[in-house]
Design an enzyme around this catalytic site. Structure first.
Site: not given
Length: 714
Positions: A567, A650, A682
């Site tokens: 991320s 995601d 994610h």
């Protein structure tokens, strides 16, 4: 730089005792335990225990029982269909539980009543026609049980059951406003709602009286109410009063567009009422400054008070949570903040038995600690922690006033213990690292921390050090430099099945896990400072962390280091790639990170981007943070071998970001590899997928760091 290393254990840092390294397979297959849930008298607790077999490719779940008087453990139930249990009824061992199937076998669930000591005597109380979950229940004066559950609901308020729903002739989806999809799901007309029901008692049995009541669906303005709030909402988003007469539920602010604001409200409604009877207890304007996200609405144990958290920022998801207490009377709420100036952001709460104290858990200096806070605490009150290491998964105030804590630590996937209000640990019941074969030998001696200075902040910043199995300070180990996501968040003293520091270390690395600008638990200013500064403040903090390691830790071989992150951590590795920091590593790993910040509006939660980029997206120019902190501006410098992971589901950072990164690396001739999971979001949650994730990444970094047993990743 002066050395400031602090060891977690009291033993001197030298050579650790000979132990086996923890492998990805061992970590993934090891037992995963739920939160210990005590009966009303505090005599015993139950929790789930799930194991996974890579040989059979399946997980098995049993329920364990812990005797809180003797500390003895036993199997409570091997029935994996029992998914949730609530202690409720005429005795301290009376329970109501959810069975994940119903008699019709149509995708619904069943409710059973039983005595926890005699499960074989369980009696069917209700068969519900949808996959309800999130059970909360209380006994009324009449002996009936009032309960709450939630599930998806149609716009008309009836419960949605996918197995019974008609399949449309077309799969088309049409939208007229933003928030098309969220996390890993496209939004549909069905939204989550809280339902209430009554189990009538008669002749020692219970039966469902009438229909379930939907308290949420149909409350609409700019958008419609939904509770729990997705994607992570659960039963913590609603509550039922101890006498069963009142209900609280949390929803995003129905007066504002969903994608642009974090604002959410808590509604009060009588249990016997309906959605139109609901009243907001914290509408915008009622409490000065409180306009942002709310959470954890909870009745006191006598039902007279309500506690909750709320942020001020209306489009900032990581603003500081402030504690509020209100009367459970919609005509006289009298909402007041508690310890309102406390520079921590609590996210878990529990009432004391007498209603005079709130026990809250908050990130604090790389841990999440439990703090008792008097409900009448003034704004300048400074709470004192009663727990130290670890991050609680849950806590419960027992009948004797002690707190039953279920937490994890870097070296233990689950510890269960009790602590009193003075901070004295009264019983340690369980430590996974002393029980589970896969975790054998792990302990606090595997971990230490250091503080270092940077040019971005006046305070010293913290970093964890995690040592490999059989570590010796007389040897040298390649560096594994991890960057956390968020960016608001942090690396904490907790167990993880996704980014497990010890699993990385036991490949043969010393893991360094810094908490730079944006991290939570060192004051809100440090968390807030990352906004509009993705590419400088945290970047320079990480440079200074690397410098500290290079100058002060002789057992770390920085010349053979690798860096990895997910991320925001993935973004930062992409940023490293174009800057001098990228040349300090032999390999980089990006998991679901931003490659092109000019494409940030492909995300779903626009409030996040608008806040962190310093405003809404406009035509890009050199003064825009969307442009300034764009990794692809430095494409000419890309040179370090780079492993890329990005998943199809995601929707926070679309898969095109990972494909773009991989394509650009390949065209430039930079050694690179792309890993994709079509069924992951994610995060990588499926254990079989996670096994591949670890295998492929470790092959990559081990090869480039020059570990002696490394095989080629090609």
């Amino acid at each position: 730089m002066k050395s400031k290393i602090r060891t977690i254990a009291t033993a001197a840092l030298a050579a650790l005792p000979l132990i086996n390294a923890i492998t990805p397979e061992g970590m993934l297959a090891a037992p995963r335990r739920g939160v210990a849930q005590a009966n009303p008298s505090g005599d015993f607790a139950i929790y789930t225990n799930t194991n996974y077999s890579f040989q059979n490719h399946e997980a098995t779940t049993v329920w364990q029982q812990l005797d809180l008087r003797s500390g003895a453990f036993s199997t409570w139930s091997a029935d994996s269909n029992i998914t949730e249990v609530v202690f409720v009824g005429p005795t301290n061992t009376s329970i109501l539980y959810i069975n994940s199937t119903n008699e019709a076998g149509d995708g619904g669930i069943s409710l059973y009543t039983a005595d926890a000591t005699q499960l074989s005597s369980a009696k069917l109380a209700a068969s519900l026609p949808a996959p309800f979950s999130g059970l909360k229940a209380v006994a009324t004066k009449s002996g009936d049980i009032h309960f709450l559950v939630y599930t998806l609901a149609y716009p008309n308020g009836t419960a949605y059951n996918e197995e019974l729903a008609e399949t449309p002739a077309s799969t088309a989806r049409i939208y007229t406003d933003i928030y098309v999809r969220h996390w890993d799901t496209y939004l549909t007309p069905q939204r989550y709602a809280v339902f209430g029901g009554v189990l009538k008692r008669g002749n020692g049995t219970y039966s469902l009286a009438g229909e379930l009541t939907n308290y949420v669906t149909g409350k609409c303005n700019a958008t419609c109410a939904e509770s729990p709030v997705q994607p992570f909402g659960n039963s913590g988003d609603y509550d039922i009063s101890p006498d069963g007469s009142q209900v609280l539920f949390l929803t995003k602010n129905i007066d504002l567009p969903l994608a642009n604001f974090t604002s959410s409200q808590i509604y009060w409604v009588p249990f016997s009422g309906r959605v139109n009877d609901s009243i907001p207890i914290n509408p915008i304007g009622a409490t000065p400054g409180a306009e942002g996200a709310s959470s954890s609405p909870t009745f006191s144990k006598d039902g007279s008070k309500i506690a909750y958290f709320q942020m001020n920022g209306i489009y900032y998801e990581s603003d500081r949570n402030i504690i509020y207490v209100a009367n459970a009377d919609p005509n006289n709420l009298d909402v007041k903040s508690v310890a309102g100036d406390w520079d921590r952001s609590p996210d878990v709460l529990a009432w004391s038995n007498d209603g005079n104290v709130l026990y809250v858990a908050a990130p604090d200096l790389g841990r999440e600690r439990v703090f008792p806070v008097p409900v009448n605490a003034a704004a300048d009150y400074k709470p004192r922690n009663i727990t130290n290491e670890g991050v609680p998964a849950g806590m419960q105030v027992l009948a004797n006033g002690q707190i039953l804590v279920s937490d994890s630590k870097i070296w233990s996937s689950r510890d269960i213990y009790t602590v009193n209000s003075e901070g004295n640990v009264t019983n340690v019941y369980f430590q996974a690292n002393l029980v589970d074969e896969e975790l054998a030998g792990l302990g606090p001696e595997d971990v230490s921390e250091f503080y270092f200075s940077s040019n971005s902040t006046e305070i010293d910043l913290q970093s964890w050090i995690i040592y490999p199995a059989n570590f010796s300070a007389d040897k040298k180990y390649p560096l594994a430099f991890l960057v956390h996501g968020g960016p608001q968040g942090g690396f904490y003293n907790s167990w993880s099945t996704r980014w497990n520091y010890k699993v990385w270390a036991d490949q043969g690395y010393v893991v360094i896990a810094p908490n730079p600008t944006a991290s939570s638990g060192w004051g809100q200013n440090l968390t807030d400072a990352v906004a509009s500064h993705w590419g400088d403040y945290p970047y320079w903090d990480l440079v200074f962390a690397w410098d500290y390691v290079n100058e002060n830790l002789p057992y770390v071989d920085t010349s053979r280091g690798i860096s990895a992150g997910a991320s925001f951590g993935g973004y930062m590795n992409n940023w490293f790639q174009g800057h001098e920091m990228g040349r300090r590593f032999k390999a980089l790993v990006t998991h679901d990170g931003v490659t092109n910040s000019l494409a940030d509006y492909a995300t779903e939660e626009l409030w996040f981007i608008n806040h962190d980029e310093g405003g809404i997206f406009t035509s890009p120019n050199e003064t825009s943070t969307y442009y300034r902190w764009n990794p692809i501006l430095y494409y000419d410098n890309w040179a370090t071998p780079h492993f890329v992971v990005h998943n199809d589901l995601d929707y926070r950072l679309p898969v095109s970001e990972g494909i773009m990164l991989f394509n650009m690396l390949q065209v430039k001739g930079v050694p690179s590899k792309f890993l994709n999971f079509p069924d992951e979001n994610h995060w990588v949650l499926n254990r079989e997928n996670s096994r591949v994730w670890h295998r492929e990444i470790f092959k990559w970094i081990n090869y480039y760091s020059g570990l002696s047993n490394a095989s080629s990743p090609y």
